[in-house]
Design a protein around this motif. Structure first.
Motif, short mmCIF file in Angstrom:
data_model
loop_
_atom_site.label_atom_id
_atom_site.label_comp_id
_atom_site.label_asym_id
_atom_site.label_seq_id
_atom_site.Cartn_x
_atom_site.Cartn_y
_atom_site.Cartn_z
N ALA A 119 0.74 -1.22 -0.08
CA ALA A 119 -0.22 -0.07 0.18
C ALA A 119 0.83 1.24 -0.13
O ALA A 119 0.48 2.28 -0.62
CB ALA A 119 -0.93 -0.09 1.06
N THR A 120 2.17 1.11 0.76
CA THR A 120 2.85 2.37 0.73
C THR A 120 3.51 2.79 -0.51
O THR A 120 4.14 3.49 -0.97
CB THR A 120 3.94 2.32 1.93
OG1 THR A 120 4.57 1.01 1.49
CG2 THR A 120 3.18 2.23 3.19
N GLU A 121 3.54 1.55 -1.28
CA GLU A 121 4.28 1.74 -2.92
C GLU A 121 3.52 2.25 -3.70
O GLU A 121 3.99 2.66 -4.85
CB GLU A 121 4.79 0.52 -3.15
CG GLU A 121 5.90 -0.22 -2.20
CD GLU A 121 7.24 0.79 -2.12
OE1 GLU A 121 7.52 1.22 -2.93
OE2 GLU A 121 8.17 0.20 -1.36
N THR A 122 2.12 2.35 -3.68
CA THR A 122 1.28 2.47 -5.10
C THR A 122 1.02 3.77 -5.07
O THR A 122 0.55 4.39 -6.11
CB THR A 122 -0.52 1.73 -4.67
OG1 THR A 122 -0.82 2.20 -3.28
CG2 THR A 122 -0.14 0.25 -4.43
N GLY A 123 1.19 4.90 -4.11
CA GLY A 123 0.93 6.26 -4.51
C GLY A 123 -0.61 6.59 -4.46
O GLY A 123 -1.23 6.32 -3.56
N ARG A 124 -1.03 6.97 -5.43
CA ARG A 124 -2.43 7.40 -5.60
C ARG A 124 -3.50 6.48 -6.45
O ARG A 124 -4.21 6.91 -7.37
CB ARG A 124 -2.50 8.78 -6.24
CG ARG A 124 -1.80 9.86 -5.59
CD ARG A 124 -1.80 11.33 -6.26
NE ARG A 124 -2.30 11.49 -7.63
CZ ARG A 124 -2.13 12.27 -8.12
NH1 ARG A 124 -1.83 13.55 -7.72
NH2 ARG A 124 -2.70 12.44 -9.56
N ALA A 125 -3.40 5.35 -6.07
CA ALA A 125 -4.13 4.08 -6.87
C ALA A 125 -5.74 4.46 -6.48
O ALA A 125 -6.48 3.98 -7.14
CB ALA A 125 -3.83 2.64 -6.30
N VAL A 126 -6.00 4.77 -5.28
CA VAL A 126 -7.28 5.04 -4.96
C VAL A 126 -8.18 5.99 -5.95
O VAL A 126 -9.18 5.92 -6.29
CB VAL A 126 -7.53 5.58 -3.49
CG1 VAL A 126 -8.78 5.92 -3.26
CG2 VAL A 126 -7.06 4.61 -2.30
N VAL A 127 -6.99 7.34 -6.27
CA VAL A 127 -7.71 8.10 -7.43
C VAL A 127 -8.04 7.68 -8.53
O VAL A 127 -9.07 7.91 -9.08
CB VAL A 127 -6.63 9.28 -7.28
CG1 VAL A 127 -7.29 10.24 -8.53
CG2 VAL A 127 -6.59 10.00 -5.85
N THR A 128 -7.23 6.91 -8.97
CA THR A 128 -7.32 6.12 -10.23
C THR A 128 -8.52 5.10 -10.37
O THR A 128 -9.29 5.03 -11.26
CB THR A 128 -6.04 5.27 -10.82
OG1 THR A 128 -4.93 6.17 -10.63
CG2 THR A 128 -6.16 4.79 -12.02
N ASP A 129 -8.74 4.31 -9.24
CA ASP A 129 -9.80 3.40 -9.06
C ASP A 129 -11.08 4.37 -9.08
O ASP A 129 -11.93 3.81 -9.68
CB ASP A 129 -9.77 2.55 -7.74
CG ASP A 129 -8.39 1.62 -8.04
OD1 ASP A 129 -8.02 1.36 -8.99
OD2 ASP A 129 -8.04 1.11 -6.74
N LEU A 130 -11.30 5.28 -8.50
CA LEU A 130 -12.34 6.21 -8.40
C LEU A 130 -12.73 6.60 -9.67
O LEU A 130 -13.68 6.65 -10.14
CB LEU A 130 -12.14 7.29 -7.37
CG LEU A 130 -12.24 6.81 -5.79
CD1 LEU A 130 -11.99 7.98 -4.95
CD2 LEU A 130 -13.61 6.17 -5.70
N LEU A 131 -11.51 7.16 -10.50
CA LEU A 131 -11.71 7.47 -11.94
C LEU A 131 -12.46 6.63 -12.83
O LEU A 131 -13.10 6.91 -13.67
CB LEU A 131 -10.47 8.20 -12.34
CG LEU A 131 -10.09 9.44 -11.84
CD1 LEU A 131 -8.57 9.92 -12.39
CD2 LEU A 131 -10.96 10.70 -12.08
N TRP A 132 -11.73 5.26 -12.82
CA TRP A 132 -12.43 4.36 -13.60
C TRP A 132 -13.88 4.11 -13.11
O TRP A 132 -14.76 3.70 -14.03
CB TRP A 132 -11.50 3.01 -13.50
CG TRP A 132 -10.17 3.00 -14.20
CD1 TRP A 132 -8.82 3.28 -13.92
CD2 TRP A 132 -10.33 2.99 -15.61
NE1 TRP A 132 -7.92 3.32 -15.04
CE2 TRP A 132 -8.68 3.23 -16.10
CE3 TRP A 132 -11.16 2.90 -16.63
CZ2 TRP A 132 -8.51 3.06 -17.49
CZ3 TRP A 132 -10.56 2.79 -17.98
CH2 TRP A 132 -9.31 2.89 -18.33
N THR A 133 -13.99 3.88 -11.88
CA THR A 133 -15.24 3.42 -11.39
C THR A 133 -16.54 4.63 -11.82
O THR A 133 -17.61 4.24 -12.44
CB THR A 133 -15.61 3.51 -9.94
OG1 THR A 133 -14.56 2.52 -9.40
CG2 THR A 133 -16.90 3.20 -9.29
#
Length: 154
Positions: A119-133
């Protein structure tokens, strides 16, 4: 817009949006499950050649994973795994993934090639997941509106 065109366009948009939402949910669930129940390891970023798909923005990682030979209680040995992590892959590879760099990962012990970045290596993966959603929801909604517009009023 013609009725046939609206119906086909609505169906395509609704199908695409639904498939995208399904894919997003499955990918997030897989990554979360591997991070939660997986085995932590430190992987090394490997230099790539064209044989490995040199244009891929996800880093090529290598790490050692224990492998069981035989059944329970059998001898253990270590196998070297060469794979790419699942999840967030930006268009350009971040500088923190240069060859020789160590990164923390989690992997599925039953399928060591199923790897996710810690989780500490991913950066802003949550933002990308929200954009795809949001894209999936938008397409699904647009398809539903088009299909509702051509449906006979009853």
């Amino acid at each position: 817009m013609e009725t046939t065109t609206a119906a086909v366009g609505g169906a395509v948009l609704a199908l695409f949006g639904g498939a995208l939402l399904f894919w997003c949910a499955a990918e997030v669930r897989l990554r979360h499950g591997v991070r939660r129940r997986g085995t932590a390891a430190v992987a090394t970023v490997v230099a790539e050649t064209e044989a490995h798909g040199g244009l891929d923005s996800a880093p090529l990682l290598t790490f050692s994973a224990p492998a069981v030979i035989g059944g329970p209680g059998a001898a253990r040995r270590s196998e070297v795994v060469l794979t790419r992590p699942r999840g967030h892959t930006p268009l350009r590879r971040p500088p923190r993934f240069t060859p020789g760099t160590s990164v923390r990962v989690s992997y599925d012990p039953r399928r060591p090639s199923r790897v996710v970045l810690a989780a500490t290596e991913t950066g802003r993966a949550v933002v990308t997941d929200l954009l795809w959603t949001a894209l999936g929801v938008g397409c699904l909604a647009a398809g539903a509106v088009l299909l509702a517009a051509v449906a006979p009023a009853g």
